[in-house]
Design a protein around this motif. Structure first.
Motif: not given
Lengths: 95, 563
Positions: B197, B343, B347, B355, B380, B383-385, B387
């Motif tokens: 991220h 993640g 997500s 997800y 997605v 993504p905010d993390d 993965i």
């Protein structure tokens, strides 16, 4: 996110998303555990909880002997925490 | 001029004075000639504009009433060229309406006629003050910009280095290569995908081949995001990879985990947790042993099209919990497996849904890592993390009678002949012209790799040098004389798949092979033209895997039904 405290019960309404949300919950738990050895943590809405909160909860259970009863309102949150093997340690239950 | 600061500034300035009255012009000449670095006098607007276009000025003083071009017309023309140069307008008290127009032309100072020496000095001081403050603020701004730029350059450099360092901690002994089980001929494709991220990520992974020919791998997901999480994950993965590098003989998974746990709990902070999944696959025994610390469940897909979920068997690693379990499972009926960090499941889709709800279905419907990633990142988009995922897939060799098998010796004419046969095969099997062209090109690139780098043993660097010298064709002819009898074996097959077609082809040479980890360098080095065939194929096909030796390549491509 909004916190409600009553005796040994903390209710976290809304989504737990940011680090400041975690800090708020942690501060409340820190205050509460000076008076109670068993704390009920109700999370009726949030889909996820961040790893910082998980780390803190594991610490106070394993190191400090506090009993946490985590009540998850959302099925996905319950399943995610169960998948992470936290059911027994956090006395995870569905609301 | 009495003001010292103003006097110093005048000495560096050029002024243009415009008036049709020669007496006034003379007055200004006497007053200003020793004060300014340059003093230019103009007796009308037209001359003044010519002077302005000839050289640069710091200040303009102009009369309003003049023949040819009046003061306002002159200012308007100057403003077309220079919006900020200070201009002082001289006019009589009767011409107040002029000032309204002058303000619109950004004239900030004025002098009333008849001209008086002390008034001139006061106005000039005011102008110089504003120039002084303007220059000073500009200087400060430039200094700040320069400091920011230096800081930004420094930060960019740091981030670039940190990113490369983080990738150094990721090791994949199966990078674009397959594992072959010699007892049953099955292949396993062991793929990783890593999407941080931030520049620095709390996730890392590695896939290693142990001395006893097993696959050992892990994903680490350190608590939180950014630098702190990244330090933990890099330290942890570096330690494990170092242990694997120095491992002699069969890997003792329990011993490795015990040593790792003892090491890492000294580094973890009081409330820090580390989620990790470790696993070892023994392909001969068809067994996987897993030790997962608070990681999401491993998903497996069996030959009955069922998803099997293997939950974590340990709490996340922390200072307060380092005990562990290892559980083993048979994988003889398993076709694919998915390991991933949280993640992935946490997500969010654009509609706010996690997800998590789509994971099992997408996994079940994905033929390869690339088709899974396509499904994931279509849903997605942001993504905010971090993965990270490992997608492992078993491939049972095709024993289909429809498989076309050819072989040719290492002569360019023979290579071209086989490429032409492949092209004809695609057309005969109703592959659309665009896919025929693209796949034909990839096939030819792969054939040329087998011919040049494989059987003729010409390295990328040698090829570059030979091209520079214009000696490539001669060298190939020379090497054909030495190695021309070496064979290139080719198999290809198209099968119906869903609504489209599935193409598989493989090419084997008799050369020395190569380490597929060179592709990692090529992918990061976008300026390099080496490995062109691989780069093109990677973009256009769904899967490309080499044998561990590097002398055999398999490619898969799903060709959708033509619309």
């Amino acid at each position: 996110m909004k916190l409600e405290k009553n005796a040994h019960v903390i209710t976290v309404k809304g989504n737990i998303a940011s680090l400041s949300d975690f800090e708020m919950i942690k501060t409340s738990l820190e205050e509460m555990r000076t008076q109670h050895e068993k704390i009920i943590l109700k999370i009726p809405d949030s889909l996820i909880i961040n790893s910082s909160l998980i780390g803190y909860l594991v610490k106070i259970v394993k190191r400090d002997g506090i009993t946490i009863n985590l009540l998850a309102g959302n099925d996905i949150l319950y399943e995610l925490l169960d998948d992470l093997g936290l059911t027994e340690t956090l006395n995870l239950q569905k609301i | 001029m009495t003001n010292k600061k103003a006097t110093n500034i005048y000495h560096d300035m050029s002024i243009l004075v415009v008036d049709d009255d020669q007496v006034i012009l003379h007055l200004f000449e006497v007053l200003l000639k020793d004060v300014f670095k340059t003093l230019v006098l103009a007796s009308n607007g037209k001359d003044a504009l010519e002077q302005f276009n000839k050289q640069s000025f710091d200040l303009i003083l102009t009369d309003y009433k003049m023949p040819y071009l009046d003061g306002l017309e002159l200012i308007s023309s100057i403003r077309d060229i220079n919006k900020t140069i200070p201009i002082i307008l001289m006019s009589s008290s009767k011409e107040h309406n002029v000032y309204r127009q002058a303000i619109n032309l950004n004239v900030t100072h004025s002098l009333l006629k008849p001209i008086q020496k002390d008034q001139v000095e006061k106005v000039l001081e005011k102008v110089v003050d504003s120039i002084y403050f303007y220059q000073r603020s500009k200087q400060i701004e430039n200094n700040e910009l320069s400091t920011l730029k230096n800081q930004k350059d420094y930060d960019n450099q740091q981030q670039k280095q940190a990113f490369l360092k983080e990738h150094q901690a990721i090791r994949n002994d199966f990078y674009y290569s397959y594992y072959k089980n010699h007892s049953n001929g099955n292949l396993w494709y062991l793929d990783g995908s890593y999407r941080p991220h931030d520049i620095l990520s709390g996730d890392t992974y590695s896939i290693r081949c142990t001395d006893d020919n097993k696959a050992f791998f892990f994903i680490i997901d350190a608590m939180g995001k950014g630098v702190s999480a990244s330090v933990t994950s890099i330290v942890a993965s570096s330690y494990i990879n170092h242990m694997i590098d120095n491992q002699q003989g069969p890997l003792d998974l329990a011993k490795l985990l015990s040593d790792f746990n003892a090491y890492i709990i000294k580094i973890l902070l009081e409330e820090e947790v580390l989620a990790v999944v470790f696993a070892e696959i023994d392909f001969n025994a068809q067994e996987i042993c897993i030790s997962s610390y608070g990681m999401p469940p491993v998903l497996m897909f069996n030959d009955k099209n069922e998803i099997i979920k293997i939950k974590t068997n340990n709490l996340p690693l922390s200072k307060h919990n380092a005990s562990f379990n290892i559980n083993c499972h048979k994988i003889d009926t398993i076709d694919k497996m998915l390991f991933y960090s949280d993640g992935l499941v946490e997500s969010k889709l654009d509609n706010g849904e996690l997800y998590f709800s789509h994971l099992k279905q997408d996994f079940a419907n994905s033929k390869s890592r690339s088709s899974f990633l396509k499904k994931l990142y279509t849903k997605v988009t942001k993504p905010d993390d971090d993965i990270t995922l490992l997608f492992f897939q078993k491939r049972i060799p095709d024993n289909d009678k429809k498989m076309v098998s050819l072989s040719c010796e290492s002569y360019i004419s023979k290579v071209e002949e086989v490429s032409l046969n492949f092209h004809t095969y695609l057309k005969d099997n109703d592959v659309d012209p665009i896919h025929t062209a693209k796949l034909g090109m990839i096939f030819t690139e792969m054939m040329m790799n087998a011919y040049e780098h494989g059987n003729l043993n010409v390295s990328h660097n040698q090829k570059k040098e030979l091209i520079k010298k214009g000696e490539l064709a001669d060298e190939f002819a020379k090497r054909e004389g030495l190695y021309g009898k070496r064979l290139i074996n080719v198999n290809y097959c198209i099968q119906a798949h869903g609504e489209g077609k599935s193409l598989t082809f493989d090419i084997k040479d008799e050369g020395e092979g190569f380490d597929t980890n060179i592709f990692k360098k090529l992918i990061f080095d976008t300026s390099s033209v080496s490995g062109r065939g691989f780069k093109i194929a990677k973009k256009m096909v769904d899967a490309i895997y080499y044998s561990p030796k590097g002398d055999h390549v398999i490619l898969h491509k799903y060709i959708p039904k033509e619309l």
